[in-house]
Design a protein around this motif. Structure first.
Motif, PDB file in Angstrom:
ATOM      1  N   GLY A 116       8.328   6.579  -0.694  1.00  0.00           N
ATOM      2  CA  GLY A 116       7.744   7.875  -1.021  1.00  0.00           C
ATOM      3  C   GLY A 116       6.378   8.004  -0.375  1.00  0.00           C
ATOM      4  O   GLY A 116       5.512   7.165  -0.566  1.00  0.00           O
ATOM      5  N   ILE A 117       6.213   9.050   0.419  1.00  0.00           N
ATOM      6  CA  ILE A 117       4.931   9.357   1.050  1.00  0.00           C
ATOM      7  C   ILE A 117       4.245  10.416   0.191  1.00  0.00           C
ATOM      8  O   ILE A 117       4.819  11.473  -0.067  1.00  0.00           O
ATOM      9  N   LEU A 118       3.039  10.124  -0.256  1.00  0.00           N
ATOM     10  CA  LEU A 118       2.299  11.072  -1.081  1.00  0.00           C
ATOM     11  C   LEU A 118       1.515  12.022  -0.187  1.00  0.00           C
ATOM     12  O   LEU A 118       0.760  11.572   0.679  1.00  0.00           O
ATOM     13  N   GLU A 119       1.717  13.313  -0.397  1.00  0.00           N
ATOM     14  CA  GLU A 119       0.981  14.290   0.402  1.00  0.00           C
ATOM     15  C   GLU A 119      -0.516  14.185   0.165  1.00  0.00           C
ATOM     16  O   GLU A 119      -1.313  14.417   1.062  1.00  0.00           O
ATOM     17  N   LYS A 120      -0.880  13.830  -1.080  1.00  0.00           N
ATOM     18  CA  LYS A 120      -2.293  13.627  -1.432  1.00  0.00           C
ATOM     19  C   LYS A 120      -2.416  12.251  -2.067  1.00  0.00           C
ATOM     20  O   LYS A 120      -1.648  11.914  -2.969  1.00  0.00           O
ATOM     21  N   PRO A 121      -3.384  11.446  -1.634  1.00  0.00           N
ATOM     22  CA  PRO A 121      -3.572  10.129  -2.256  1.00  0.00           C
ATOM     23  C   PRO A 121      -3.866  10.272  -3.752  1.00  0.00           C
ATOM     24  O   PRO A 121      -4.445  11.270  -4.187  1.00  0.00           O
ATOM     25  N   VAL A 122      -3.443   9.282  -4.523  1.00  0.00           N
ATOM     26  CA  VAL A 122      -3.719   9.251  -5.959  1.00  0.00           C
ATOM     27  C   VAL A 122      -4.335   7.892  -6.292  1.00  0.00           C
ATOM     28  O   VAL A 122      -4.193   6.936  -5.531  1.00  0.00           O
ATOM     29  N   ILE A 123      -4.993   7.815  -7.428  1.00  0.00           N
ATOM     30  CA  ILE A 123      -5.577   6.557  -7.887  1.00  0.00           C
ATOM     31  C   ILE A 123      -4.644   5.960  -8.929  1.00  0.00           C
ATOM     32  O   ILE A 123      -4.199   6.639  -9.855  1.00  0.00           O
ATOM     33  N   TRP A 124      -4.331   4.667  -8.752  1.00  0.00           N
ATOM     34  CA  TRP A 124      -3.484   3.942  -9.703  1.00  0.00           C
ATOM     35  C   TRP A 124      -4.085   2.561  -9.890  1.00  0.00           C
ATOM     36  O   TRP A 124      -4.281   1.836  -8.920  1.00  0.00           O
ATOM     37  N   ASP A 125      -4.388   2.225 -11.123  1.00  0.00           N
ATOM     38  CA  ASP A 125      -4.995   0.920 -11.413  1.00  0.00           C
ATOM     39  C   ASP A 125      -6.202   0.657 -10.520  1.00  0.00           C
ATOM     40  O   ASP A 125      -6.315  -0.405  -9.918  1.00  0.00           O
ATOM     41  N   ARG A 130      -1.143   5.819  -1.299  1.00  0.00           N
ATOM     42  CA  ARG A 130      -0.626   6.844  -0.386  1.00  0.00           C
ATOM     43  C   ARG A 130       0.877   6.712  -0.169  1.00  0.00           C
ATOM     44  O   ARG A 130       1.520   7.644   0.273  1.00  0.00           O
ATOM     45  N   ILE A 131       1.407   5.511  -0.435  1.00  0.00           N
ATOM     46  CA  ILE A 131       2.828   5.242  -0.215  1.00  0.00           C
ATOM     47  C   ILE A 131       3.379   4.470  -1.416  1.00  0.00           C
ATOM     48  O   ILE A 131       2.751   3.518  -1.873  1.00  0.00           O
ATOM     49  N   ILE A 132       4.538   4.898  -1.883  1.00  0.00           N
ATOM     50  CA  ILE A 132       5.255   4.157  -2.920  1.00  0.00           C
ATOM     51  C   ILE A 132       6.479   3.533  -2.257  1.00  0.00           C
ATOM     52  O   ILE A 132       7.265   4.231  -1.619  1.00  0.00           O
ATOM     53  N   GLU A 167      -0.856   5.409   9.456  1.00  0.00           N
ATOM     54  CA  GLU A 167       0.081   6.225  10.229  1.00  0.00           C
ATOM     55  C   GLU A 167       1.278   6.635   9.377  1.00  0.00           C
ATOM     56  O   GLU A 167       1.715   7.787   9.405  1.00  0.00           O
ATOM     57  N   LEU A 168       1.829   5.676   8.623  1.00  0.00           N
ATOM     58  CA  LEU A 168       2.979   5.963   7.764  1.00  0.00           C
ATOM     59  C   LEU A 168       2.634   7.031   6.727  1.00  0.00           C
ATOM     60  O   LEU A 168       3.451   7.909   6.434  1.00  0.00           O
ATOM     61  N   ALA A 169       1.426   6.954   6.175  1.00  0.00           N
ATOM     62  CA  ALA A 169       1.002   7.898   5.147  1.00  0.00           C
ATOM     63  C   ALA A 169       0.904   9.327   5.679  1.00  0.00           C
ATOM     64  O   ALA A 169       0.964  10.280   4.904  1.00  0.00           O
ATOM     65  N   LYS A 170       0.790   9.472   6.982  1.00  0.00           N
ATOM     66  CA  LYS A 170       0.703  10.804   7.594  1.00  0.00           C
ATOM     67  C   LYS A 170       2.067  11.341   8.029  1.00  0.00           C
ATOM     68  O   LYS A 170       2.178  12.488   8.468  1.00  0.00           O
ATOM     69  N   ALA A 171       3.109  10.525   7.905  1.00  0.00           N
ATOM     70  CA  ALA A 171       4.447  10.948   8.357  1.00  0.00           C
ATOM     71  C   ALA A 171       4.905  12.159   7.559  1.00  0.00           C
ATOM     72  O   ALA A 171       4.756  12.218   6.336  1.00  0.00           O
ATOM     73  N   LYS A 172       5.472  13.112   8.264  1.00  0.00           N
ATOM     74  CA  LYS A 172       5.948  14.352   7.644  1.00  0.00           C
ATOM     75  C   LYS A 172       7.467  14.436   7.591  1.00  0.00           C
ATOM     76  O   LYS A 172       8.024  15.410   7.102  1.00  0.00           O
ATOM     77  N   SER A 173       8.134  13.398   8.128  1.00  0.00           N
ATOM     78  CA  SER A 173       9.606  13.413   8.138  1.00  0.00           C
ATOM     79  C   SER A 173      10.125  11.983   8.155  1.00  0.00           C
ATOM     80  O   SER A 173       9.390  11.040   8.485  1.00  0.00           O
ATOM     81  N   LYS A 179      10.255   5.825  12.938  1.00  0.00           N
ATOM     82  CA  LYS A 179       9.733   5.455  14.261  1.00  0.00           C
ATOM     83  C   LYS A 179       8.483   4.577  14.136  1.00  0.00           C
ATOM     84  O   LYS A 179       8.328   3.588  14.851  1.00  0.00           O
ATOM     85  N   ILE A 180       7.614   4.924  13.195  1.00  0.00           N
ATOM     86  CA  ILE A 180       6.373   4.157  13.010  1.00  0.00           C
ATOM     87  C   ILE A 180       6.661   2.770  12.445  1.00  0.00           C
ATOM     88  O   ILE A 180       6.163   1.770  12.950  1.00  0.00           O
TER      89      ILE A 180
END
Length: 185
Positions: A116-125, A130-132, A167-173, A179-180
């Protein structure tokens, strides 16, 4: 030596019944993690908290029949528990923006990774996520231990490469993400 290693990895994948949907996934030059990535387990997430994004991801996997409700509940319970643990006990958040929730799927025979790529970063612990990467570990396929270890090592390797994670966090597809993550490291 490297080609033998790739052949062994491919044999492990086939032996453990990983769903290989495309011949490109058994090419020798693709990193092991690339062989576990499937489009039906890739999501762009846009909720405002880590738990909301994780729940959205799990719900989509339930809807697709990849996991059941019990697995979803188990993961959410585990992650809620980790949010109350001290930071040094944290098992969900890796360095460099990756969260790695995981659990055993009691009705599953195959190891799956969902991304899962997060469109907006979140804070966890106390960490920015940015990526799950959700690891769905099979209960019934006892021969998959090597595959689980190899998958975990690959996730950690990706997590150590801050440039790749950014780079992965910016992927839109899915195609861009694939590819990355499969380019030679």
């Amino acid at each position: 030596e490297e080609s033998i290693k790739k052949e062994i990895e491919n044999a492990i994948l086939l032996k453990n019944s990983i769903n290989l949907k495309s011949i490109k996934k058994i090419e020798k030059n693709i990193p092991f993690i690339g062989k576990l990535i499937e489009e039906d387990k890739f999501f762009i997430l846009n909720k405002s908290t880590f738990m909301e994004n994780l729940e959205d991801m799990l719900e989509k996997l339930v809807h697709k029949g990849i996991i059941d409700i019990e697995f979803k509940k188990k993961v959410l319970k585990r992650e809620k528990k980790s949010s109350t643990a001290p930071p040094e006990a944290d098992t969900a958040a890796l360095d460099n923006y990756i969260a790695l929730p995981h659990s055993v799927n009691t009705n599953g025979e195959n190891l799956y990774l969902a991304f899962g790529i997060l469109e907006k970063p979140v804070i966890w612990d106390t960490k920015e996520i940015r990526i799950i990467i959700l690891m769905i570990i099979p209960d019934k396929n006892v021969d998959s231990t090597d595959l689980i270890i190899k998958s975990y090592e690959e996730v950690l390797e990706v997590g150590r490469d801050k440039k790749m994670v950014e780079e992965l966090a910016k992927a839109k597809s899915f195609d861009e993400f694939y590819k990355i993550i499969t380019k030679r490291r």
